[in-house]
Every structure is written in structure tokens, then in C-alpha cells.
Design a protein around this motif. Structure first.
Motif, PDB file in Angstrom:
ATOM      1  N   LYS A 394     -31.552  23.639  -4.295  1.00  0.00           N
ATOM      2  CA  LYS A 394     -32.686  22.836  -4.746  1.00  0.00           C
ATOM      3  C   LYS A 394     -32.389  21.364  -4.501  1.00  0.00           C
ATOM      4  O   LYS A 394     -31.249  20.915  -4.627  1.00  0.00           O
ATOM      5  CB  LYS A 394     -32.946  23.088  -6.240  1.00  0.00           C
ATOM      6  CG  LYS A 394     -34.169  22.381  -6.784  1.00  0.00           C
ATOM      7  CD  LYS A 394     -34.360  22.728  -8.267  1.00  0.00           C
ATOM      8  CE  LYS A 394     -35.563  22.014  -8.849  1.00  0.00           C
ATOM      9  NZ  LYS A 394     -35.740  22.318 -10.306  1.00  0.00           N
ATOM     10  N   LEU A 395     -33.450  20.597  -4.146  1.00  0.00           N
ATOM     11  CA  LEU A 395     -33.344  19.149  -3.949  1.00  0.00           C
ATOM     12  C   LEU A 395     -34.432  18.471  -4.770  1.00  0.00           C
ATOM     13  O   LEU A 395     -35.598  18.888  -4.752  1.00  0.00           O
ATOM     14  CB  LEU A 395     -33.512  18.782  -2.473  1.00  0.00           C
ATOM     15  CG  LEU A 395     -32.357  19.124  -1.528  1.00  0.00           C
ATOM     16  CD1 LEU A 395     -32.765  18.870  -0.087  1.00  0.00           C
ATOM     17  CD2 LEU A 395     -31.134  18.295  -1.877  1.00  0.00           C
ATOM     18  N   THR A 396     -34.048  17.409  -5.477  1.00  0.00           N
ATOM     19  CA  THR A 396     -35.008  16.666  -6.287  1.00  0.00           C
ATOM     20  C   THR A 396     -34.766  15.180  -6.119  1.00  0.00           C
ATOM     21  O   THR A 396     -33.603  14.718  -6.239  1.00  0.00           O
ATOM     22  CB  THR A 396     -34.883  17.026  -7.778  1.00  0.00           C
ATOM     23  OG1 THR A 396     -35.033  18.434  -7.930  1.00  0.00           O
ATOM     24  CG2 THR A 396     -35.945  16.315  -8.601  1.00  0.00           C
ATOM     25  N   ALA A 397     -35.810  14.413  -5.836  1.00  0.00           N
ATOM     26  CA  ALA A 397     -35.722  12.962  -5.742  1.00  0.00           C
ATOM     27  C   ALA A 397     -36.244  12.351  -7.031  1.00  0.00           C
ATOM     28  O   ALA A 397     -37.252  12.815  -7.607  1.00  0.00           O
ATOM     29  CB  ALA A 397     -36.528  12.444  -4.556  1.00  0.00           C
ATOM     30  N   GLY A 398     -35.591  11.293  -7.513  1.00  0.00           N
ATOM     31  CA  GLY A 398     -35.973  10.673  -8.765  1.00  0.00           C
ATOM     32  C   GLY A 398     -37.235   9.838  -8.674  1.00  0.00           C
ATOM     33  O   GLY A 398     -37.848   9.544  -9.702  1.00  0.00           O
ATOM     34  N   LEU A 399     -37.636   9.414  -7.476  1.00  0.00           N
ATOM     35  CA  LEU A 399     -38.844   8.619  -7.264  1.00  0.00           C
ATOM     36  C   LEU A 399     -39.749   9.321  -6.259  1.00  0.00           C
ATOM     37  O   LEU A 399     -39.267   9.927  -5.293  1.00  0.00           O
ATOM     38  CB  LEU A 399     -38.486   7.215  -6.749  1.00  0.00           C
ATOM     39  CG  LEU A 399     -37.788   6.256  -7.728  1.00  0.00           C
ATOM     40  CD1 LEU A 399     -37.392   4.987  -7.012  1.00  0.00           C
ATOM     41  CD2 LEU A 399     -38.678   5.945  -8.924  1.00  0.00           C
ATOM     42  N   GLU A 438     -30.906  14.631  -6.729  1.00  0.00           N
ATOM     43  CA  GLU A 438     -30.157  15.712  -7.354  1.00  0.00           C
ATOM     44  C   GLU A 438     -30.107  16.903  -6.399  1.00  0.00           C
ATOM     45  O   GLU A 438     -31.132  17.314  -5.852  1.00  0.00           O
ATOM     46  CB  GLU A 438     -30.792  16.124  -8.677  1.00  0.00           C
ATOM     47  CG  GLU A 438     -30.697  15.035  -9.743  1.00  0.00           C
ATOM     48  CD  GLU A 438     -31.211  15.522 -11.080  1.00  0.00           C
ATOM     49  OE1 GLU A 438     -31.790  16.637 -11.132  1.00  0.00           O
ATOM     50  OE2 GLU A 438     -31.030  14.794 -12.080  1.00  0.00           O
ATOM     51  N   VAL A 439     -28.857  17.416  -6.195  1.00  0.00           N
ATOM     52  CA  VAL A 439     -28.638  18.543  -5.283  1.00  0.00           C
ATOM     53  C   VAL A 439     -28.048  19.690  -6.085  1.00  0.00           C
ATOM     54  O   VAL A 439     -27.004  19.548  -6.728  1.00  0.00           O
ATOM     55  CB  VAL A 439     -27.697  18.161  -4.126  1.00  0.00           C
ATOM     56  CG1 VAL A 439     -27.589  19.316  -3.132  1.00  0.00           C
ATOM     57  CG2 VAL A 439     -28.152  16.883  -3.443  1.00  0.00           C
ATOM     58  N   THR A 440     -28.690  20.828  -6.041  1.00  0.00           N
ATOM     59  CA  THR A 440     -28.174  22.046  -6.685  1.00  0.00           C
ATOM     60  C   THR A 440     -27.483  22.895  -5.614  1.00  0.00           C
ATOM     61  O   THR A 440     -28.096  23.235  -4.594  1.00  0.00           O
ATOM     62  CB  THR A 440     -29.303  22.850  -7.339  1.00  0.00           C
ATOM     63  OG1 THR A 440     -29.995  22.014  -8.278  1.00  0.00           O
ATOM     64  CG2 THR A 440     -28.752  24.067  -8.056  1.00  0.00           C
ATOM     65  N   THR A 441     -26.169  23.211  -5.843  1.00  0.00           N
ATOM     66  CA  THR A 441     -25.379  23.948  -4.850  1.00  0.00           C
ATOM     67  C   THR A 441     -24.817  25.219  -5.471  1.00  0.00           C
ATOM     68  O   THR A 441     -24.962  25.480  -6.671  1.00  0.00           O
ATOM     69  CB  THR A 441     -24.212  23.083  -4.316  1.00  0.00           C
ATOM     70  OG1 THR A 441     -23.164  23.059  -5.302  1.00  0.00           O
ATOM     71  CG2 THR A 441     -24.661  21.675  -4.023  1.00  0.00           C
ATOM     72  N   VAL A 449     -25.179  18.082  -8.263  1.00  0.00           N
ATOM     73  CA  VAL A 449     -24.580  16.852  -7.734  1.00  0.00           C
ATOM     74  C   VAL A 449     -25.644  15.774  -7.698  1.00  0.00           C
ATOM     75  O   VAL A 449     -26.773  16.019  -7.229  1.00  0.00           O
ATOM     76  CB  VAL A 449     -23.994  17.083  -6.314  1.00  0.00           C
ATOM     77  CG1 VAL A 449     -23.423  15.792  -5.765  1.00  0.00           C
ATOM     78  CG2 VAL A 449     -22.935  18.172  -6.362  1.00  0.00           C
ATOM     79  N   ARG A 450     -25.318  14.589  -8.171  1.00  0.00           N
ATOM     80  CA  ARG A 450     -26.245  13.466  -8.162  1.00  0.00           C
ATOM     81  C   ARG A 450     -25.749  12.401  -7.185  1.00  0.00           C
ATOM     82  O   ARG A 450     -24.606  11.951  -7.280  1.00  0.00           O
ATOM     83  CB  ARG A 450     -26.392  12.870  -9.559  1.00  0.00           C
ATOM     84  CG  ARG A 450     -27.061  13.820 -10.560  1.00  0.00           C
ATOM     85  CD  ARG A 450     -27.182  13.175 -11.933  1.00  0.00           C
ATOM     86  NE  ARG A 450     -27.941  14.014 -12.855  1.00  0.00           N
ATOM     87  CZ  ARG A 450     -27.403  14.954 -13.621  1.00  0.00           C
ATOM     88  NH1 ARG A 450     -26.087  15.191 -13.554  1.00  0.00           N
ATOM     89  NH2 ARG A 450     -28.164  15.667 -14.437  1.00  0.00           N
TER      90      ARG A 450
END
Length: 459
Positions: A394-399, A438-441, A449-450
Motif C-alpha cells: 500500500k502507498l499513501t501520500a499525506g497531501l 507511507e509505504v506498507t511492506t 515505512v514513512r
């Protein structure tokens, strides 16, 4: 009184030569005569013999020199300093004799050391004084230095690697030059470093007899690098001489080992990596065993089965980075206990850098809203150990202004590497904005991982 006028007939060549000389003189005015800065009384430095010829002297002689410095002026002469042009010339005049009254004098004394000075010698001393007409006066001395003997080696003797009690293969050979008959080493005095055992034997080259010196390591010499300095006293046809000899080498016991330092700092190593082995051997075939080997909490140590060599016995001690070792640089001491009487303990420093289980390059993402692909789009590399398969779940950007995705095209050839594409999509006001991705591995302990993100939006 009558004067006779003589007229000499010149040829064409002489006339041209005279005309050229006259033209040159007309173009270059004569140099002005030096004068004192003031019109009052001035000192005048004078030396009767500015050049001393010492003739033929022998190497190793220390020849005294002396000049009389006179003041033939009407004011005090101040000798500011005297400088020798060579380290072989030592000035001996006392400091308090720097002022010379009118009509007075003092003796400038020096000594010429002929050690390692062979053949024609032309040396100088410059006197700096208050004489306004000659503030720098140069004194010279000449000599022909005759060699008495040759020595081998000329500078340093290398004993290389020896054990206690061994005698070096390289010797010091002293032989008189042709025309001389005998060179004898009479004494050896060690004045620095390890004192060695010596043996002096005569040897001949034609009709000349010299001395050969053997150097041995004492039974109680400390192990490690050997350095020493010896004063060699000798006589050449009854003429006493002295010379210095530097001696280098390494003293070992029953064991030798390589490397002396295990350095794994050139690039980070992953957990579980085996570092360069430490090879310990007995070069003289003396049996020994390894009792234990350890290197602290960061490293596991294993000892490979001994391999018999001819001659000697060899062991490999292998340090390995532990799976639970923390990331980053480390230093440890590999300590090996043996049954060697000389070296019951062998210690070797170990240095390295433990790579993180997930390497992020770059560790901070900087975007700049300048309209260029380089400023608005950055690529991030995620790398796991080669033995693992890296998955980005999963990948998430804060903005919302930041878009992030896996670059499948660049990542498809690797199982342990994933490339991310991070893009600035616009919509932020001018200034500096901070956020994160944010990276989910699937990496144990690094499931989330941030990665920091900084966006620079110009005015």
C-alpha cells in the motif's frame, strides 16, 4: 712637459665593435654607486679571505673554519645573522659577538661535517649586517672529500619478518674503497629502538678486507614491528669513523595471521553476511589449536576445520553479522584464544556498516514546483536484502498535491527492489510544505515505512 699622441689604425671589424659598445653604453646608463642612507659615519664590513680552500679531506672529517670579520668603518657594525647554505655547516660563533665597534673584529667560526659529502664541495655562509654598501656578504669554502669506504645497505637494513632468535638474511657490509686495504667494524651501539644481537666477520674483495655484520632478534624481543638505530664504529686503515644505520623489520612468534584489520566499511553489508576470514597459521610447523573465538554481540564467529599445509597448519576464523545486529556502523575486536605459547591470544579489529533491512534512496524526497520533470517528479528506490522478496502492499501520500505509485516498468526485473514514482500535482500556495509518504511492506519489523516529503513552491 711634452705629451705624445699615439694614433692606432683600426680595421673595419674593430671600428664596428667599438661603435656597438659605444651605442650599448649610451643606452644603458652606469649603475649608481651605493651610498649610505645618511651622510654620517657608516660601518664597513671587511673579510680578508672570503674563499677558503680546504684541499682534499676525508669523508667523516669535521673540519673547523674561521673568518675574521672586521669593521673598517666609522660606526658600529651590527651583524644581524649568519646563515649557512647547507646543513653540513654548523656555525659556532656566540650570539653576544654581534656588534663590532669601529676598528674592531670578531672571529666567525664554523664546522664542516663531511659525512655523506663525497667529491667536489662548494659551500657558503651569508652574513647579514648593517653595512649599507654590502648588507649581504658571502663567504665560501671549497673542498675535495675523499671516500674511505663503501657500505651496503646505504640507508636502512630491512630484516623483514623474523621469529625470536632468528638471524636476518640481509647483512651490513663495510668494505674499503680501492686504494685502501682494511675496514674493520670495532663496535655497534644501539641508541634507539630494539637492541639486537650482532656478529661481526671479516670478508674480502680482491686485496681489500672488510667487515660483515649479522643481526639477530633476541629471544625476549617484543612481538610486532621492529625499529632500531645503531651507531656503527669502524676503522679504515687505522682511521676511526662512525656511521648510523636504521634497522626495520617485524618480529613474530609461533603464529602469523592475515589480515591485520578486517575492514567491511567500503559498502554496507546485510544481516547474515560473512566477513573476510582471519587466516591464522604456524609457519614453522609447530602444532597449535584454537580454543575459542568471539567478537562481541554484533558478530557470530566460526572456526573452519584446520587445513594442513606444507609447511605449517592453517585455520580460518570467520566473523558473521548477526541477524539481530542493529543497523549502522560498528566496530568490534575479534579475539582468538590459541594453544600457542608465544601468542595465546590473537586480536584483530573488525569494522563495518550494517545495511538496514530496507534501504531507502533518497531518504528524503524534495519536490520543486518549477514546471520541469526533474523538479516535479522524483524516483525513490526501496531495496531489501537480495535473499528476500520485497512487496509494496500500500502507498499513501499525506497531501493531495503529492501523487505516489510503484514504477512497475523499472521494478519488474528485481524481486528485492521496488521503485516509486513521486509527483507534485500542483495546487499548493507559495512556500515550503512538508508531508510524508507511507509505504506498507512485507518486511518483518518494517511493515510501515514513512518517507519525508518537502515541496518547494516558488513565488
Amino acid at each position: 712637459m711634452s705629451h705624445t699622441l699615439k694614433i692606432r689604425s683600426w680595421g673595419p671589424a674593430a671600428v664596428l665593435s667599438a661603435a656597438f659598445a659605444a651605442a650599448s653604453t649610451a643606452q644603458l646608463p652606469p649603475p649608481p654607486k651605493p651610498t649610505a642612507e645618511s651622510g654620517g659615519p657608516a660601518p664597513r664590513i671587511f673579510v680578508q679571505n672570503r674563499v677558503i680552500d680546504l684541499g682534499t679531506i676525508l669523508e667523516g672529517d669535521r673540519v673547523p673554519l674561521e673568518w675574521t670579520i672586521e669593521n673598517r668603518g666609522e660606526a658600529e657594525l651590527v651583524i644581524h645573522r649568519a646563515v649557512a647554505g647547507c646543513g653540513c655547516t654548523v656555525l659556532e660563533s656566540p650570539e653576544e659577538k654581534r656588534s663590532v665597534p669601529p676598528g674592531g673584529s670578531y672571529e666567525l667560526k664554523a664546522q664542516f661535517d663531511t659525512t655523506n659529502r663525497i667529491g667536489n664541495q662548494d659551500k657558503s655562509i651569508v652574513i647579514y649586517s648593517s653595512d649599507p654598501l654590502e648588507p649581504e656578504l658571502k663567504l665560501e669554502f671549497l673542498a675535495e672529500v675523499e671516500r674511505l669506504y663503501d657500505r651496503s645497505p646505504q640507508t636502512a637494513l630491512n630484516m623483514k619478518v623474523l621469529q625470536r632468535g632468528d638471524t636476518a638474511v640481509q647483512t651490513l657490509d663495510v668494505i674499503p674503497v680501492e686504494g685502501r686495504s682494511k675496514a674493520t667494524v670495532t663496535d655497534i651501539i644501539f641508541e634507539g629502538g630494539q637492541e639486537l644481537a650482532t656478529k661481526i666477520e671479516p670478508f674480502s674483495v680482491g686485496d681489500r678486507t672488510g667487515s660483515r655484520v649479522y643481526f639477530s632478534v633476541p629471544p625476549d624481543a617484543p612481538l610486532g614491528i621492529l625499529t632500531s638505530k645503531a651507531l656503527i664504529k669502524l676503522e679504515v686503515d687505522g682511521i676511526p669513523r662512525e656511521t648510523w644505520l636504521v634497522i626495520r623489520g617485524q618480529v613474530t612468534g609461533d603464529l602469523t595471521w592475515i589480515p591485520k584489520v578486517i575492514d567491511a566499511t567500503r559498502q554496507p553489508v546485510v544481516h547474515g553476511t560473512r566477513l573476510a576470514p582471519l587466516s591464522i597459521r604456524s609457519p614453522n610447523d609447530t602444532p597449535f589449536r584454537i580454543l575459542s573465538a568471539e567478537a562481541g554481540p554484533m558478530l557470530n564467529v566460526t572456526v573452519r576445520d584446520n587445513k594442513p599445509l606444507k609447511p605449517g597448519i592453517d585455520f580460518d576464523v570467520v566473523p558473521q553479522v548477526r541477524e539481530d545486529a542493529p543497523d549502522g556502523p560498528f566496530g568490534a575486536m575479534l579475539t582468538v584464544r590459541t594453544t600457542s605459547l608465544d601468542q595465546p591470544v590473537v586480536q584483530v579489529p573488525v569494522f563495518g556498516i550494517v545495511a538496514p533491512r530496507l534501504m531507502i534512496d533518497p531518504p528524503l524526497i524534495l519536490l520543486r514546483a518549477d514546471g520541469t520533470p526533474k523538479g516535479t517528479v522524483r524516483r525513490v528506490k526501496l531495496q531489501a536484502p537480495p535473499t528476500e522478496t520485497l512487496e509494496v502492499k500500500k502507498l499513501t501520500a499525506g497531501l493531495r498535491a503529492v501523487q505516489v505509485a510503484v514504477d512497475e516498468e523499472s521494478s519488474r526485473n528485481y524481486r528485492h527492489i521496488r521503485y516509486l514514482s513521486v509527483r507534485y500535482a500542483g495546487g499548493l500556495s507559495p512556500g515550503i510544505h512538508e508531508s510524508q509518504v507511507e509505504v506498507t511492506t512485507n518486511i518483518p519489523g518494517l511493515e510501515l515505512v514513512r518517507i519525508p516529503v518537502v515541496i518547494d513552491v516558488p513565488e
